[in-house]
Design a protein around this motif. Sequence first.
Motif, PDB file in Angstrom:
ATOM      1  N   ALA A  96       0.841  -1.199   0.000  1.00  0.00           N
ATOM      2  CA  ALA A  96       0.000   0.000   0.000  1.00  0.00           C
ATOM      3  C   ALA A  96       0.874   1.246   0.000  1.00  0.00           C
ATOM      4  O   ALA A  96       1.764   1.391   0.841  1.00  0.00           O
ATOM      5  N   LYS A  97       0.617   2.128  -0.954  1.00  0.00           N
ATOM      6  CA  LYS A  97       1.362   3.390  -1.076  1.00  0.00           C
ATOM      7  C   LYS A  97       0.366   4.558  -1.000  1.00  0.00           C
ATOM      8  O   LYS A  97      -0.433   4.768  -1.900  1.00  0.00           O
ATOM      9  N   PRO A  98       0.381   5.315   0.105  1.00  0.00           N
ATOM     10  CA  PRO A  98      -0.468   6.498   0.191  1.00  0.00           C
ATOM     11  C   PRO A  98       0.029   7.583  -0.760  1.00  0.00           C
ATOM     12  O   PRO A  98       1.148   7.494  -1.276  1.00  0.00           O
ATOM     13  N   PRO A  99      -0.792   8.619  -1.017  1.00  0.00           N
ATOM     14  CA  PRO A  99      -0.376   9.657  -1.971  1.00  0.00           C
ATOM     15  C   PRO A  99       0.901  10.378  -1.571  1.00  0.00           C
ATOM     16  O   PRO A  99       1.697  10.773  -2.425  1.00  0.00           O
ATOM     17  N   GLU A 100       1.110  10.552  -0.273  1.00  0.00           N
ATOM     18  CA  GLU A 100       2.296  11.259   0.186  1.00  0.00           C
ATOM     19  C   GLU A 100       3.561  10.424  -0.016  1.00  0.00           C
ATOM     20  O   GLU A 100       3.530   9.202   0.154  1.00  0.00           O
ATOM     21  N   GLY A 101       4.643  11.084  -0.381  1.00  0.00           N
ATOM     22  CA  GLY A 101       5.932  10.423  -0.501  1.00  0.00           C
ATOM     23  C   GLY A 101       6.859  10.858   0.612  1.00  0.00           C
ATOM     24  O   GLY A 101       6.508  11.679   1.460  1.00  0.00           O
ATOM     25  N   LEU A 102       8.058  10.299   0.622  1.00  0.00           N
ATOM     26  CA  LEU A 102       9.054  10.628   1.631  1.00  0.00           C
ATOM     27  C   LEU A 102      10.392  10.890   0.969  1.00  0.00           C
ATOM     28  O   LEU A 102      10.804  10.143   0.072  1.00  0.00           O
ATOM     29  N   ASP A 103      11.070  11.929   1.422  1.00  0.00           N
ATOM     30  CA  ASP A 103      12.402  12.259   0.941  1.00  0.00           C
ATOM     31  C   ASP A 103      13.427  11.497   1.783  1.00  0.00           C
ATOM     32  O   ASP A 103      13.514  11.702   3.006  1.00  0.00           O
ATOM     33  N   THR A 104      14.185  10.624   1.135  1.00  0.00           N
ATOM     34  CA  THR A 104      15.170   9.815   1.847  1.00  0.00           C
ATOM     35  C   THR A 104      16.123  10.665   2.677  1.00  0.00           C
ATOM     36  O   THR A 104      16.478  10.314   3.807  1.00  0.00           O
ATOM     37  N   ARG A 105      16.523  11.800   2.132  1.00  0.00           N
ATOM     38  CA  ARG A 105      17.502  12.645   2.836  1.00  0.00           C
ATOM     39  C   ARG A 105      16.964  13.139   4.175  1.00  0.00           C
ATOM     40  O   ARG A 105      17.719  13.266   5.141  1.00  0.00           O
ATOM     41  N   LEU A 106      15.671  13.442   4.249  1.00  0.00           N
ATOM     42  CA  LEU A 106      15.092  13.919   5.504  1.00  0.00           C
ATOM     43  C   LEU A 106      15.133  12.848   6.582  1.00  0.00           C
ATOM     44  O   LEU A 106      15.384  13.139   7.755  1.00  0.00           O
ATOM     45  N   ILE A 107      14.916  11.600   6.182  1.00  0.00           N
ATOM     46  CA  ILE A 107      14.935  10.514   7.166  1.00  0.00           C
ATOM     47  C   ILE A 107      16.355  10.282   7.675  1.00  0.00           C
ATOM     48  O   ILE A 107      16.604  10.221   8.884  1.00  0.00           O
ATOM     49  N   PHE A 108      17.318  10.169   6.764  1.00  0.00           N
ATOM     50  CA  PHE A 108      18.677   9.838   7.176  1.00  0.00           C
ATOM     51  C   PHE A 108      19.372  10.988   7.909  1.00  0.00           C
ATOM     52  O   PHE A 108      20.371  10.770   8.596  1.00  0.00           O
TER      53      PHE A 108
END
Length: 296
Positions: free
Chosen positions: A168-180
């Motif tokens: 399941a993929k919600p409409p919102e995405g995630l920026d890898t750089r923000l997490i790391f």
Amino acid sequence: MKAIYDLPAPAKLNLFLHITGRRDDGYHLLQSVFMLIDWCDTLHVELRHDGQLSREDLTTPLPADDLVLRAARALQAHAAPGQGAHIGIAKHVPAQAGMGGGSSDAATCLLALNRLWNLNLPLSRLAQIGLKLGADVPFFLGGRNAWVEGIGEKITPVNLPPARFAVAKPPEGLDTRLIFSADDLERATPVAIISGFAADSEQLEATNLGNGVYDFGDFGHNDLQPVAQRLCPAVTDAIEWLGLQGLKARMTGSGSSVFAKMPQSPQETKLLEAPRGWQVRQCDNLAVHPLWGWAT
């Protein structure tokens, strides 16, 4: 050979993802099992004789200079003068989903152009080129489900039993750089080994099904998930939505997609209607990449 059409670029799921440290150059050290699934993008490559590289977006518009064009330029350095390509991409794997779509596209591009341009570079050389493009690219080039370590360059093939997963993929995405870059990211999960996994100071044995096949079950966790849930509440929504259907979900990679293993009984595999804007699929895992063996 003038063209190669209908080239699959499969996505992957991280069965778990542990961050075990950080190098002096800032790169994070990880451990994970990467599993190929049958959710795929499709590429078409056509030979050009003017030395130019062009791209056509057949579905979702892509950034002007994406990983596919960067992969093509990197490989073109080994091609004869005047060899170029026109690349069509039918994008189906969602972006910022943690499923490696861009890296998989780049790997399929390298495998295809290696043939189209008659370069015959070995897989080891393609992997060196791919690692400079992204840490996940060598995995897709290798073509096998794998235990992955280091920054993604240490790959040990593993055999996984056939299974079906809800993704399941919600409409919102995630920026890898923000997490790391998050201060609250766990970066010291104990190191595990293939034959006897260790996490949170508890030793867990993988289930050996024979013939080198391991069922990793519910081992481990995704160290990025708590940060992702803080940055993107939709990740929590997706986990809870699958949980309402009796499925134990976790996040894959560093994106906003979550997944859960489905029951084996076909009568129990019907999912509820997904919230508007979500992308939901039932995916089977793959034993090998569809282009397995395209490079020696």
